[in-house]
Design a protein around this motif. Sequence first.
Motif, PDB file in Angstrom:
ATOM      1  N   LEU A  48       0.805  -1.223   0.000  1.00 62.01           N
ATOM      2  CA  LEU A  48       0.000   0.000   0.000  1.00 62.01           C
ATOM      3  C   LEU A  48       0.832   1.264   0.000  1.00 62.01           C
ATOM      4  N   ALA A  49       2.047   1.213   0.548  1.00 56.78           N
ATOM      5  CA  ALA A  49       2.895   2.408   0.611  1.00 56.78           C
ATOM      6  C   ALA A  49       4.337   1.958   0.811  1.00 56.78           C
ATOM      7  N   ALA A  50       5.258   2.833   0.425  1.00 54.20           N
ATOM      8  CA  ALA A  50       6.682   2.523   0.558  1.00 54.20           C
ATOM      9  C   ALA A  50       7.451   3.798   0.830  1.00 54.20           C
ATOM     10  N   ALA A  51       8.588   3.665   1.493  1.00 55.22           N
ATOM     11  CA  ALA A  51       9.493   4.786   1.736  1.00 55.22           C
ATOM     12  C   ALA A  51      10.888   4.237   1.966  1.00 55.22           C
ATOM     13  N   SER A  52      11.881   4.955   1.493  1.00 51.92           N
ATOM     14  CA  SER A  52      13.264   4.520   1.628  1.00 51.92           C
ATOM     15  C   SER A  52      14.118   5.616   2.259  1.00 51.92           C
ATOM     16  N   ALA A  53      15.200   5.192   2.893  1.00 53.70           N
ATOM     17  CA  ALA A  53      16.196   6.116   3.419  1.00 53.70           C
ATOM     18  C   ALA A  53      17.560   5.701   2.887  1.00 53.70           C
ATOM     19  N   ILE A  54      18.289   6.675   2.358  1.00 55.75           N
ATOM     20  CA  ILE A  54      19.633   6.448   1.831  1.00 55.75           C
ATOM     21  C   ILE A  54      20.631   6.926   2.883  1.00 55.75           C
ATOM     22  N   PRO A  55      21.540   6.078   3.329  1.00 52.67           N
ATOM     23  CA  PRO A  55      22.519   6.503   4.334  1.00 52.67           C
ATOM     24  C   PRO A  55      23.583   7.398   3.712  1.00 52.67           C
TER      25      PRO A  55
END
Length: 397
Positions: A58-65
């Motif tokens: 239903l939803a997605a989110a990413s974090a780039i270090p």
Amino acid sequence: MTVRRVTSEERLTTSFVLGAYAFEASPRSAARAEEFRRYLPYNEGNRTLVVEEDGSTLAAASAIPMRQNLRGSVLPMAGVAGVASHPLARRRGHVRTLLNQLLDEMRDEGHQLTALYPFRPSFYARFGYVGLPMPRTATFTPADLGELVAADLPGEVGWERIGDGYPTWREFTERCLRERHGFAIFPDYRDVGLRDRDEHWLLTARSGGTVTGAVIYRIDDHGGTLAAGDLLATDPYARALLLQFFARHVDQVAKVTVQLPADELPELWLTDLAVHVEARVARPDSAAPMARLLSVDALAGLPAGPGRVRVELTGDRWLAGTYLMDGTTGSLELVTGPASGTPPKATLTAAGLSALAYGVLDPAEVHLRGLGDVPADAATELRRLFPRRLPYLFADF
């Protein structure tokens, strides 16, 4: 409903699918779907969370270090990207759930800062993010650089494809990271995509064998545009060497475009340079970046003016408490507990403190924007602690 972290391979059927729908032409072609697999190595170290219900994403989110320079200190920074929802699941709080957990996890891993490019700034303002300056695009003709063609400039230029010159580019951006407030760069696994795609020329300025300026560019066609990326230069001589090279394209391209930080003034480069400078901010396709502190500890030890103020942080998930901020030694000290004397007091939200730390708002503007209660005496001390500075994010994600 469940929230979980997906593996690299799972991105092909979860986050990549939602991101493609949200940010690309749609429906996606079969060829585009096949291209996704090529992107996996450049996302390998990202932290990607998804919301699932009955087997559907239903939803997605990413974090780039990433790493970012905050007033001279290079700190771990979480670059938030790929925030997307299924069209039938929007406005149900899924993105809020994901962001809270994603930033919790990145903060727990030591990331003291976070930045992003918002689909709607007001949405992220509720998470304590504050706006940063938008990069400028300068457009001019190579003919107007004519006075540089015969100029005897110290140093020389290097010219090669980025696939060959990538180590030089990476080393120079690392230098910019150490020296430029707000500057942020990708982790190695993400940045090498620029090398592997090999779609740009790399132009460098050198002095005494040391790289002092760099820019990547492409030419779209004969009589067309030389489109350059961020013009990175440590001094005016380096910038002039790069522009001198562009001037030699007078019989090849009609115009040159370059990306510039907000404090660059191309109208002052040359006497007869006719230049159009633009910073376009629009929804949903062209938003200025935003950033915030994830930990008060990010401020400890930063260079500071001789201010002294007591700050209460309120209304935030990650920044809370009362601190005496003291810069009288030239280095910012954070003291909890009772303070000697009666220093002025301010109440700040996370966005208010972040705006001061990044140097984008004056304390009076923080008050006017509803990001804190800043009496006049506290504003004076905060100006001393956090002089205005224009951050330059650089990385686009």
